[in-house]
Write a protein that holds these residues in place. Structure first.
Motif, PDB file in Angstrom:
ATOM      1  N   ALA A 167     -36.674 -63.159  62.609  1.00  0.00           N
ATOM      2  CA  ALA A 167     -36.839 -61.716  62.413  1.00  0.00           C
ATOM      3  C   ALA A 167     -38.201 -61.290  62.935  1.00  0.00           C
ATOM      4  N   ASP A 172     -40.501 -57.588  59.289  1.00  0.00           N
ATOM      5  CA  ASP A 172     -39.422 -58.084  58.434  1.00  0.00           C
ATOM      6  C   ASP A 172     -39.840 -59.361  57.726  1.00  0.00           C
ATOM      7  N   ARG A 206     -42.026 -58.529  54.814  1.00  0.00           N
ATOM      8  CA  ARG A 206     -41.213 -57.945  53.738  1.00  0.00           C
ATOM      9  C   ARG A 206     -40.409 -59.035  53.032  1.00  0.00           C
TER      10      ARG A 206
END
Length: 1583
Positions: free
Chosen positions: A464, A468, A471
């Motif tokens: 990713a 991302d 996160r």
């Protein structure tokens, strides 16, 4: 307020710019909005403006004008202005300056049109209002306001209840209870209610109460009642509704009162709709928070008491009383506890989805107090179900599953359902944290959470973007927290749910093992203390575990295993912790426990791996026993359990392997025991020193042969487990680091880790580290693919220079890589050029070897100093280290043995009538397949060995460069190749012996086999003393294989002639370059070889006896191990065996109660030695002592009636050279040998080989002088014996013959002498000192004489006739000197009539590369025999000489010796000058020869000095060695003196022809001799 916002400049320039600036500032502030900060700033601006007016710096009309401009900027500006006036009113009312008060009043008057009167009346003081004219009288105004306040706040409204009509309430209930589905709105009903209140005079509060009652009964109509109550509350006080609800809750707070759930629900809805505040209602609820806290503490204390009861040992008589008390307590608890209204409200809030208020209530309670009640926990679970449902349906539902639909919440104020993982962070994670271990009440929800976790991890591990990733990192940390606080504790409270355990493992296995183990650690050590319920569960689990473990045996493994499985599904950490503690105490539990763990889940196996590591790393446990010499039994038990459990069950190994690596990094090697056991069990590779020779032979074959015949246990079903181990090592890149750490730690054990540890423990740790390295390296070599291995193992120079790996370990790791490379290269070449001929295959193999090994040859150069490569080539070094036993020989007997076993198995299968046909067929197929594999493997190995030998044949000429000397070459070979590798492993020990034999068989140039074997067998003390226990065992194997080869050559002349007769390894003299090396005169003949072998056996005995007598633990243990290993081939000679037997018997007696391990070793060896005794032979059978020519010995000496007993006694005596303070004869022997070396070195290294008469005479005279010296020493011994009381057994030894009697007496007297020496060592030393002084002069003179009478090397082997004549003349001369040397000479050696110094001299000659021709050996034997005969004859007839006579004889001998030597010097000098011219040509011919002799013999002699000195270097025998050295120096003096005498007398009898020859030889040798002398000095310095 500070004057900040309105600067003084604005006031000064008010009309010009100040006014505009003020207005603009106010406008800017008002545009910002209605924030609190803005309000305060505007208020401050107005206040400062008013203050300037009050102070008089601004006129009131100017101020009122600007206020008029800004009043419309905000809606609340009049109110702000009124607040400012109110503050100034208070400030100015108490001032003395009345003018300021007047200015304030005028300002307010001018602004009355801006602020309404009502606001001013609210905020200004009544007196101010009166002065402004807003009220008439301030007193009246005060009275009126008091009345209004009283009416509003203090006067209760009383209704005339008599005027209330019941009909009104009836109608009210009818209105509220009607059918609401026909479009009736709350507004319409509210109007009707108002009408009813007015019409029937109803009390509004009672009306509100009735509305709430009806709402309770109709909870489904939230949409109607909530707006109705909102509208109704507009007519009432804000607090009224909360008070009414409070009164309702109060009503149910009676002892047995139960608050209805409907009331909780109504209160919850009103809270959710913000119609009431939680803080207002919370105070009306019971019990109070302090009571709840006390209750929680009480629960914790009760839980701890239960744990204490379970851990205490309760006697059976007390158990009944305890149970009765518990029953009474339970009956007391049956009484209903008072209703907890806070928990009821909490449940209602959760049911309607009001999470915020529910969270607030739970925050005010102890942790998990609310959710510990099942109804609340289930309500919260339902809320979580609803919240996660959309996300779960998208990512969590397994394939094929449908799942029941979850009805969403009707309330819009409920938590928003999660659509993505990010939404979980808002509410779901916090809900789960409040739920904690009580998620166990809803297994379905737990499964959903776990599946969501799996989906989250799948997304987390996928590629990713960076944002991302960040996160997902946050989400991952949240998931770890949830696992720690919720999932694992919930599993603990579940009742053995194996499916849930597997479900959780599906998620947890995606975590790295570091995170998993951290979670298990928290689960085990912290979670159980967080809640009273978990504390109880822990105690119950331990109690149950104790119950099961007490009853666990091999017989009931299955039922006990099921019970363990059930218990482990919920509480694995606690259970395994207890089981491991039991295993550490009782190692006999290991097998049943391992078998009983087959019912575990995958999660449980992983937890078990963690628990094992935690147990290993326990800092409170000592890894050594109290004696500090052995590893603790608990660690050994855990290691054994590890190996068994990891082999049998699919447990991840990464954590354990990393733990071992970390321990090695920290310099701790104890835990290598774990790795050793794991590799042994999982891969079937065992390292043991107890391996038999048959197994060892099988280990030199292919993989199939190793599996069938190389190990103790059958290696079955290790394919899967070894694959798992390999995958764990490769996946976590631990293969090479572990190897390197182990290789480095071997030295770390000694120099870092072993600083304060016991030597025995250090040795064990070193062995463990080394064995594990060998085992682990073997595993990698056999299991890793070529690519994997080559990728991970760097080149040899990088390993050694950068990683500081010891050379032996580096080559051990690189060896498989070379084999892989060579085979792959060879295959490539075969494919490139197809040809099936064997010759082509060999050629391709050699080519591939050159390609692969060329870089290795370059790499090894950096491993050693450049000087090393002067003697051995890098190619030879690399070849030695890169080959294995598999490359050198095919173990055909092992292959045939295993094939025969399989054939017998097949026959047994055929004969077995009970076996079903199908099974028979399968078994036969298996045996046939194995047989075919073995035969194919044997063929493959045979071809390979053939290729390797061909390659070695081609390479051998470039192996040994010998730019210095042969001796130096052998030193380098032994030092850098043989010794490091022979102690590396048992197979390597065999390999080294086989390699030496192979180098010999290949006729390798510059390789002296004789010297190599001699260096190996001579003086093994230091090598043995520096070995660990296992290294000693391997060194013993090496010596055993070397002795096997030597014994094979010794046993049969034909074998010797075939294997050694014409080989350069047995050349004893170095010729000119073009000379034929196969000349018989240069080869060691068979008989002399047998003498040499006897010398080696003697050397081994001497070293063994020394080690046994040191008293040092390591010396004794190691020599006993080595002796046990070499028992098949040593001792072969009876007297040497008896000597060893006596020393070992002594060890047994001394160590029985002191050191039991040494006692056990000595007992074992002693028993085996006795069983070998029938195979031992007398010395004269081991090598021919008697001369091969005619004998002149009187028959009474050789074959007299007491000969057998005499020889036996002499043998016994000779075999004890170190008894007491070490036999004088032994000292004489050793020191005379070293003296002979010093005297004869400048002349020649091989006096035995010379054929000239002069040198032979000199040789025989040296021997005779040694005898004279022996006689003198023996005279002294006799004097001592006369003073020492004689034991009665001496008289018993009288034989029939008087001669025999005296001869037989000697050994026993000698023993008495030794005893006396032990008692009075000082007096002995003093005598020796006196004698030593008197002979220093003679020693120096003897050296000068001997240097001039140089011995000559053999030139013409055809002079055998001269030799015989020379022997006769020598015999005659000795006969003439009989009376001069008369004395009592006792030979301590079991040769029949030849003294020990003569025999030892022979060995020394051979040792220094002599070239003994057969004829010279015959001559020496004859001369020695005659000489000894004469001596024995003299011994039998001459009386004992007293001490005074002995001194007189000694003095006369010295005088005679001096006269003779002077005469001889004059005569020789004269003759030398006359013949100098004639022999100048001969000098040139011999120059090269003498140089070679110098190179070869000088180093050899220096090395021999080293060896002869080694026993005396031991600190243990300092006192003994002082006595030895003093007596030996006296003996040297005697030897020199007698040598001069013999030379002078012998020279008179020489013929002129012989003299001329002698002079030629002496002249020729002079130059070489001087150089040799220099070389000897330098070698001494080096030493």
């Amino acid at each position: 307020m500070a004057d900040v916002l309105l600067p003084a400049d604005w006031i000064k320039n008010w009309e010009k710019s100040g006014k505009n600036d003020f207005v603009q500032c106010c406008r800017n502030l008002s545009e910002k909005g209605q924030e609190c900060a803005t309000f305060k700033e505007i208020q401050q601006m107005l206040y400062e403006l008013a203050c300037h007016v009050v102070k008089g710096s601004l006129k009131q009309d100017q101020a009122s004008g600007v206020l008029a401009d800004v009043i419309d900027l905000r809606d609340d500006m009049p109110s702000i202005l009124a607040d400012v006036f109110s503050i100034l009113d208070i400030e100015t009312s108490g001032l003395e300056e009345k003018w300021k008060r007047d200015h304030f009043t005028q300002l307010v008057l001018s602004c009355l049109y801006l602020v309404s009167d009502t606001i001013l009346k609210e905020r200004l003081d009544p007196e101010t209002l009166e002065s402004l004219g807003l009220i008439k009288q301030s007193q009246q105004f005060n009275q009126k306001s008091v009345k209004i306040k009283t009416k509003l706040f203090y006067k209760q409204q009383k209704f005339n209840l008599l005027r209330e009509e019941n009909e009104g309430y009836a109608k009210l209930i009818a209105e509220l209870g009607q059918d609401l589905s026909r479009g009736i709105t709350s507004d319409l009903i509210l109007e009707n209610i108002k009408s009813l209140i007015g019409c029937f005079n109803l009390d509004p509060n009672r009306v509100l109460d009735i509305i709430l009652e009806v709402y309770e009964c109709r909870p489904e109509h939230d949409d109607f009642f909530v707006p109705l109550l909102e509208s109704y509350m507009c007519m009432c006080e804000h607090q009224t509704l909360c008070h009414i609800l409070g009164f309702k809750f109060k009503f149910y707070q009676e002892p047995n009162g139960e608050t209805p759930s409907s009331l909780y629900r109504v209160a919850a809805v009103l809270l959710q709709q913000n119609l009431i505040e939680l803080e207002d209602l919370y105070v009306h609820l019971l019990p109070s928070d302090s009571v709840i806290l006390e209750e929680h503490k009480k629960e914790v204390i009760e839980a701890k008491q239960i744990v204490r009861k379970l851990t205490l040992v309760v006697l059976s008589s007390d158990k009944a009383d305890e149970k009765e008390k518990d029953k009474d307590k339970d009956e007391e608890k049956v009484e209903k506890p008072p209703d907890n209204q806070k928990l009821g409200l909490l449940e209602a809030l959760l049911k309607i989805g009001d999470w915020q208020h529910a969270q607030n209530i739970m925050d005010q309670m102890p942790p998990f107090y609310g959710t510990s009640h099942k109804s609340i926990a289930l309500a919260l679970c339902r809320l979580i179900h609803i919240t996660i449902d959309p996300l779960y349906r998208r990512v969590g539902v397994p394939k094929g599953a449908k799942g029941s639909r979850i009805v969403p919440m009707r309330s819009k104020r409920a938590p928003r359902p999660a659509e993505c993982f990010e939404d979980l962070r808002k509410d779901v994670f916090s809900m789960l944290c409040f739920l904690g271990p009580h998620l166990s009440h809803d297994p379905i929800l737990l499964a959903k959470i776990v599946r969501l976790g799996k989906a989250l991890m799948k997304e987390f591990q996928s590629d990713a973007s960076r944002d991302d990733k960040e996160r997902m990192e946050v989400l991952f940390s949240c998931l770890l927290s949830i696992t720690d606080q919720v999932i694992l504790p919930s599993l603990t409270l579940m009742d053995c749910n194996a499916c849930m355990s597997e479900e959780i493992w599906g998620m947890i296995k995606t975590f790295p093992y570091q995170h998993r183990y951290h979670l298990y650690g928290l689960w085990k050590n912290e979670t159980y203390n967080s809640h009273p319920l978990l504390v109880k569960v822990k105690a119950q689990t331990i109690e149950r575990a104790k119950y099961i473990m007490k009853r666990l045996t091999k017989e009931n493994v299955k039922p006990s295993g099921r019970q363990i499985g059930k218990l482990s599904h919920s509480n694995p950490t606690i259970l395994f912790d207890y089981i491991l503690s039991q295993i550490q105490k009782y190692d006999n539990l290991i097998t049943p426990v391992v078998d009983s763990l087959k019912y575990l889940t995958s999660l449980n196996y992983d937890v078990l791996a963690y628990c094992i590591i935690e147990a290993l790393a326990n800092p409170e446990k000592e890894k050594m026993k109290h004696d500090d010499t052995t590893i603790s039994s608990w660690l050994q038990s855990l290691a054994s359990f590890c190996g068994a459990i990891f082999r049998k069950y699919p447990i991840e190994l990464a954590g354990l392997l990393q733990y071992v690596a970390n321990q090695l990094k920290a310099g701790k090697s104890f835990d290598l025991l774990i790795l050793k056991e794991v590799v042994q069990k999982m891969a079937g590779i065992e390292i043991t020193e107890e391996i038999t020779m048959e197994q060892l032979e099988a280990m030199t074959g292919g993989e199939q042969l190793k599996a069938e015949g190389g190990y103790f246990g059958q290696i079955r079903n290790t394919k899967k487990s070894s694959q798992r181990l390999k995958d764990a090592l490769l996946d976590h890149d631990l293969a090479l680091p572990l190897c390197l750490l182990m290789a480095q730690q071997r030295n770390g054990v000694i120099f870092q880790e072993g600083g304060e540890k016991h030597l025995k423990l250090v040795g064990k740790l070193y062995d463990q580290c080394h064995d594990t390295l060998v085992q682990f390296g073997g595993f990698l070599a056999s299991n890793l693919s070529t690519d994997d291995y080559v990728k991970r193992v760097p080149s040899i120079d990088v390993l050694c220079n950068e990683f500081h790996t010891p050379h032996d370990a580096a080559f051990f790791l690189s060896r498989p890589m070379y084999a892989h490379h060579i085979s792959s290269k060879s295959d490539e070449l075969k494919k490139a050029e197809k040809g099936s001929k064997q010759q082509h295959k060999v050629h391709k193999y050699i080519t591939s070897c050159e390609l692969v090994m060329a870089p290795v040859h370059e790499a090894v150069v950096s491993l050693h100093p450049p000087k090393v490569w002067d003697d051995i080539s890098p190619q030879f070094y690399a070849t030695f280290w890169s080959l294995t036993m598999y490359d050198l020989a095919v173990p055909r007997s092992s292959y045939s043995r295993e094939v025969n076993k399989l054939r017998l198995q097949m026959k047994a299968i055929d004969d077995n009538l009970e076996m079903p046909p199908n099974k028979k067929k399968k078994e036969k197929e298996r045996c046939t397949a194995l047989q075919d594999k073995l035969l194919e493997e044997e063929k493959k190995q045979s071809e390979h060995v053939e290729r390797v030998l061909h390659r070695m044949k081609l390479e051998k000429d470039n192996w040994l460069l010998a730019r210095s000397t042969k001796n130096e070459t052998i030193t380098k070979f032994l030092q850098l190749c043989i010794f490091p590798r022979c102690i590396f492993s048992a197979i390597d020990a065999v390999y080294c012996a086989r390699f030496v034999e192979l180098v010999h068989q290949q006729k390798t140039p510059n390789f002296s086999t004789l010297l190599c074997y001699d260096r190996v067998f001579s003086d093994i003390i230091y090598t043995v003393a520096s070995c660990t226990e296992n290294e000693a065992s391997r060194y013993g194997r090496f010596l055993c294989c070397m002795l096997e080869t030597v014994t094979k050559w010794h046993s049969d002349r034909a074998t010797y002639d075939k294997d050694c007769g014409n080989y350069p390894g047995f050349v004893t003299i170095l010729r000119a370059t073009g000379f034929d090396g196969g000349n018989k005169a240069d080869q060691l003949d068979y008989e002399n070889f047998r003498h040499v072998v006897h010398k080696w056996h003697y050397k081994l005995t001497k070293a063994s006896v020394y080690c046994l007598e040191t008293g040092e633990y390591t010396h004794i243990r190691n020599i006993l191990i080595v002796l046990t290993k070499i028992l098949p081939w040593y001792p072969k000679v009876l007297n040497l065996g008896q000597a060893l037997e006596r020393r070992v018997h002594k060890i047994r007696q001394e160590e029985k109660d002191k050191r039991p391990d040494l006692y056990a070793l000595a007992m074992g060896y002693s028993g085996q030695l006795k069983s070998r005794k029938p195979f031992m032979v007398p010395e004269n059978e081991f090598h021919h002592k008697d001369p091969p020519a005619r004998s002149t010995v009187p028959p009474t000496v050789q074959n007299g009636p007491g000969t057998a007993s005499q020889s036996a006694s002499v043998m016994v005596n000779a075999a004890r050279p170190e008894d007491g303070a070490t036999d004088d004869a032994e000292k004489l022997k050793e020191k005379s040998q070293s003296t002979m070396k010093v005297v004869g070195k400048t002349a020649s290294s091989t006096p035995k080989v010379t054929t000239s008469n002069g040198s032979n005479l000199a040789n025989s005279k040296i021997i005779k002088e040694k005898d004279d010296k022996d006689k003198i020493v023996k005279e002294k011994e006799k004097d001592k014996r006369e003073k020492t009381p004689v034991a009665p057994q001496d008289t018993k030894a009288l034989g029939k013959d008087g001669k025999e009697k005296t001869k037989e007496d000697r050994p026993s007297k000698d023993e008495k002498l030794r005893d006396a020496k032990e008692k009075t060592p000082k007096s002995d030393k003093e005598k020796v000192k006196k004698e030593d002084k008197s002979q220093k002069e003679e020693k120096s003179k003897a050296l000068m004489v001997n240097a001039e009478s140089k011995l000559v090397l053999e030139k013409e082997p055809s002079r055998e006739k001269d030799l015989l004549k020379e022997a006769k003349s020598k015999e005659g001369s000795k006969g003439g000197d009989k009376t001069a040397v008369a004395g009592s000479l006792k030979s301590p050696v079991p040769r029949s009539d030849i003294s020990e110094p003569e025999r030892e001299q022979k060995r020394r000659k051979i040792d220094t590369h002599a070239s003994p021709s057969h004829s010279s050996a015959v001559k020496d034997n004859l001369s020695e025999f005659k000489e000894s005969s004469a001596k024995h004859y003299t011994n039998h007839t001459s009386p004992t000489i007293t001490k005074s006579k002995e001194k007189e004889v000694e003095k006369k001998d010295m005088d005679k010796s001096r006269e003779r030597s002077r005469e001889r010097e004059k005569k020789e000098e004269k003759e030398r000058k006359e013949r100098k011219r004639d022999h100048s040509n001969n000098e040139r011919e011999v120059t090269q020869e003498s140089k070679r002799r110098k190179e070869e013999n000088g180093t050899s002699i220096s090395s021999k000095h080293n060896k002869s000195e080694s026993p005396s270097d031991s600190p243990h025998s300092n006192e003994k060695e002082k006595t030895k050295s003093k007596s030996s120096s006296k003996e040297k003096g005697d030897l020199m003196k007698s040598e001069k005498m013999e030379k002078s007398s012998g020279s008179k009898k020489e013929s002129r022809h012989d003299k001329e020859k002698s002079e030629k030889k002496e002249k020729r040798d002079s130059a070489g001799g001087k150089e040799e002398k220099k070389h000897h000095k330098s070698s001494d310095k080096h030493r």
